[in-house]
Design an enzyme around this catalytic site. Structure first.
Site, PDB file in Angstrom:
ATOM      1  N   THR A   1       7.785  12.907  -0.022  1.00 36.06           N
ATOM      2  CA  THR A   1       7.365  11.646  -0.602  1.00 36.06           C
ATOM      3  C   THR A   1       6.321  13.102  -0.834  1.00 36.06           C
ATOM      4  O   THR A   1       5.923  13.407  -1.130  1.00 36.06           O
ATOM      5  CB  THR A   1       5.971  11.032   0.691  1.00 36.06           C
ATOM      6  OG1 THR A   1       5.293  12.370   1.387  1.00 36.06           O
ATOM      7  CG2 THR A   1       7.319  10.691   2.036  1.00 36.06           C
TER       8      THR A   1
ATOM      9  N   GLU B   1       9.752   6.630   3.839  1.00 31.13           N
ATOM     10  CA  GLU B   1       9.467   6.669   5.502  1.00 31.13           C
ATOM     11  C   GLU B   1      10.327   5.885   5.769  1.00 31.13           C
ATOM     12  O   GLU B   1      11.195   5.446   6.663  1.00 31.13           O
ATOM     13  CB  GLU B   1       8.234   6.954   5.704  1.00 31.13           C
ATOM     14  CG  GLU B   1       7.435   8.100   5.845  1.00 31.13           C
ATOM     15  CD  GLU B   1       6.415   8.322   4.122  1.00 31.13           C
ATOM     16  OE1 GLU B   1       6.540   7.881   3.728  1.00 31.13           O
ATOM     17  OE2 GLU B   1       5.533   8.759   4.408  1.00 31.13           O
TER      18      GLU B   1
ATOM     19  N   LYS C   1     -14.766  -0.377  -0.255  1.00 32.00           N
ATOM     20  CA  LYS C   1     -15.285  -1.031   0.441  1.00 32.00           C
ATOM     21  C   LYS C   1     -16.189  -1.122  -0.305  1.00 32.00           C
ATOM     22  O   LYS C   1     -17.041  -0.293  -0.610  1.00 32.00           O
ATOM     23  CB  LYS C   1     -15.296   0.703   1.941  1.00 32.00           C
ATOM     24  CG  LYS C   1     -14.473   1.120   2.000  1.00 32.00           C
ATOM     25  CD  LYS C   1     -14.415   0.961   3.821  1.00 32.00           C
ATOM     26  CE  LYS C   1     -12.549   1.429   4.347  1.00 32.00           C
ATOM     27  NZ  LYS C   1     -12.141   2.787   3.950  1.00 32.00           N
TER      28      LYS C   1
ATOM     29  N   TRP D   1     -14.089  -5.694   1.952  1.00 28.43           N
ATOM     30  CA  TRP D   1     -12.787  -4.762   1.738  1.00 28.43           C
ATOM     31  C   TRP D   1     -12.448  -5.486   0.949  1.00 28.43           C
ATOM     32  O   TRP D   1     -11.942  -6.916   0.077  1.00 28.43           O
ATOM     33  CB  TRP D   1     -12.119  -4.383   1.917  1.00 28.43           C
ATOM     34  CG  TRP D   1     -11.829  -3.394   3.384  1.00 28.43           C
ATOM     35  CD1 TRP D   1     -12.920  -2.969   3.733  1.00 28.43           C
ATOM     36  CD2 TRP D   1     -10.796  -2.339   3.833  1.00 28.43           C
ATOM     37  NE1 TRP D   1     -13.053  -1.534   4.891  1.00 28.43           N
ATOM     38  CE2 TRP D   1     -11.375  -1.465   5.120  1.00 28.43           C
ATOM     39  CE3 TRP D   1      -9.944  -3.104   4.589  1.00 28.43           C
ATOM     40  CZ2 TRP D   1     -10.753  -1.142   6.213  1.00 28.43           C
ATOM     41  CZ3 TRP D   1      -8.774  -2.493   5.920  1.00 28.43           C
ATOM     42  CH2 TRP D   1      -9.885  -1.675   6.448  1.00 28.43           C
TER      43      TRP D   1
END
Ligand code: ADP
Length: 542
Positions: A185, A330, A438, A443
């Site tokens: 990655t 993944e 935030k 959020w």
């Protein structure tokens, strides 16, 4: 009691065997790095992959050894995959868009012994390889006539390597859990991490990729993978193509609008897959030249969120259906697919948009859970944010050469993404956990704001990051790269957002940038962007 069915290890050599046996004449067409468009077949790919396996064996490559590729999408690159994997060695796809230092780090970590590469990347390898002692030889995917003089020792051309070998070589015969592919990655946090696929995981992923809701791969389709083979396995297309006898069209080094359009029309491409940014170049070329598609029916878009403007553009201007998908290295990479069920597909187009912009539902084989910080399930109400967790046979259980556990106590992998799931089961990525803004304890989804902002006709790229704020901790700032020749009007941008997002999500500022940095997989590099904006202060707190 055990079943009485045959034990037939799921190893990927069987995919290309199948293609040779039953779809041997089906073409794989490549825009070669040397220039011309070249044609081959699955039968020829199979034969040449066997020769390659013999060359690897002659060089002492053993099962489990890592053999790297640093190459564009091409038939030659496919041959190297099958030739490496067939003898139980591990095919390590290197991403040429990484910085040389990162590339060197990854080669050393993987201990690659051989590198197969395109002519394009020789200057890059000249810089990197002096720092990579494990690499014994480099093979350039070209013929002797095109092999240049370089500083790289033991450089060989691919055609001569193949010509010196027999096509008789035994493949497979090992456990289906044997390692087969390695992909790092891009390491936006910390060092890159190696995802080590098994034959079994790639085989099962191939079944998923072929299905109608994902790629619908059949011998009647023609698939153009724009997504590179070094980016999460070209989303499985180099396996799904031969598995289903589908003609593949490989773009090589050219992914600009004109080159892609020529391949799509010239080869009768019906399906393609790429990250969102690729399509903008194609659209611009088509609009400038008043062009239409005659065969392209559907595109798969993922890797980063697909903005509404792109979904509409494809459908309304060009009659092409967009399937939005989510995944990651993944997850091999397919994680969810935005195939619309009839209840949603039957709605008026504008009403479908709420779901078309979401990333969809997991296919069979991916278990998905939304959890809060304490690991408890989060409501599927389409509003509550949670950590996106996945498990299944195509999901990583750990990273290469790392003992660290990456699974929770129920075996779920934390994707690092924040998402919602709605009552229809559609998952929507709202942010990467590290990018979420935030504000006042709540959020804000940077992705949702970006997707709307980029729909403005003057905007080429949009990114939203959080800027420090005395009262609210963080407030969103919209960073815009305009299309060439356009001018910024801050109020105009805010007007475009107003009414489309919650009032308290409205950015506190709009900043125009000459350039918004993209990372190695074509996504906005927020880490670098935040770094560039580190001295920025919001107007109120300045
Ligand atoms: P990286 O970009 O880190 O090299 P990946 O290609 O594996 O590695 O990226 C996976 C990440 O990309 C996901 O975790 C998610 O944050 C993002 N992503 C992938 N597809 C989508 C999508 N359709 N919408 C939003 N984000 C996406």
């Amino acid at each position: 009691m055990l079943g009485l069915m045959q034990d037939w290890p799921l190893t990927v050599d069987k995919i290309i065997d199948h293609a040779r046996n039953w779809h041997g004449d089906r073409e794989v067409v490549t825009r070669s790095v040397e220039g011309p468009i070249v044609r081959t077949t699955y039968a020829a790919i199979h034969e040449r992959a066997k020769r390659l396996s013999n060359a690897l064996k002659a060089w002492g490559i053993e099962p489990g050894d890592r053999v790297a590729t640093l190459a564009w999408n091409s038939a030659n690159h496919m041959e190297t995959w099958y030739g490496i994997m067939g003898i139980g060695a591990v095919c390590h796809t290197l991403n040429p868009r990484l910085f040389p230092e990162q590339l060197g780090w990854i080669i050393n970590h993987a201990e690659d012994r051989v590198v197969f590469t395109d002519l394009t990347f020789l200057p890059l390898l000249e810089a990197v390889l002096p720092h990579c002692p494990t690499v014994e030889r480099v093979v350039v995917l070209t013929d002797a006539a095109h092999l240049p003089q370089t500083k790289i020792p033991s450089l060989q051309d691919y055609e001569s390597v193949l010509a010196g070998q027999s096509a008789d070589c035994a493949w497979g015969g090992f456990d289906e859990n044997t390692a087969c592919g390695l992909c790092y990655t891009s390491g936006t946090t910390g060092n890159p991490k190696g995802v080590l696929y098994s034959h079994r995981s790639n085989f099962l992923h191939t079944f998923m990729a072929m299905t109608a809701t994902v790629m619908g791969a059949t011998p009647s389709e023609v698939i153009l993978p724009v997504v590179p083979m070094f980016h999460a396995n070209a989303w499985g297309i180099a396996f799904a193509g031969p598995a289903s006898g589908t003609k593949l069209v490989m773009p090589g080094a050219r992914m600009d609008g004109a080159a892609l359009y020529e391949l799509i029309e010239g080869e009768g491409v019906t399906f393609s897959a790429a990250v969102p940014t690729v399509w903008q170049g194609l659209f611009a070329h088509m609009k400038a030249n008043d062009l239409r598609f005659s065969t392209l029916k559907r595109v798969l878009i993922g890797g980063s969120a697909c903005p509404e403007s792109l979904i509409r553009g494809f459908q309304q201007d060009f009659g092409v259906e967009v399937t939005h998908a989510w995944g990651m290295t993944e997850t091999s990479p397919i994680g969810t697919i935005g195939h619309l069920p009839p209840e949603i597909a039957g709605l008026p187009y504008d009403e479908q948009m709420k779901w078309r912009t979401k990333q969809g539902v997991p296919p069979l084989g991916v278990e998905l859970a939304l959890k809060d910080e304490a690991g408890q399930p989060v409501a599927h109400d389409g509003e509550t944010f949670g950590r996106l967790m996945v498990r299944g046979p195509i999901v990583a259980a750990g990273y290469f050469k790392s003992d660290a556990s990456i699974l929770d106590d129920q075996g779920f992998f934390d994707t690092g993404d924040i998402a919602t799931v709605d009552p229809q089961g559609f998952m929507q990525i709202t942010d990467r956990a590290k990018d979420v803004i935030k504000s006042g304890g709540e959020w804000i989804s940077s992705i949702e704001i970006e997707n709307i902002a980029v729909g403005h006709p003057k905007v080429e790229l949009a990114a939203v990051i959080g800027a420090p704020h005395a009262k609210w901790d963080e407030r969103p700032v919209l960073i815009i790269k305009l299309k060439p020749g356009e001018t910024l009007n801050k109020a105009e941008h805010l007007d475009h957002l107003r009414g489309r997002i919650a009032k308290w999500w409205m950015p506190d500022d709009v900043v125009q940038a000459e350039d918004i940095p993209l990372g190695a997989t074509g996504k906005i590099d927020k880490k670098l962007l935040r770094e560039r904006m580190k001295d920025y202060r919001l107007p109120e707190s300045a």
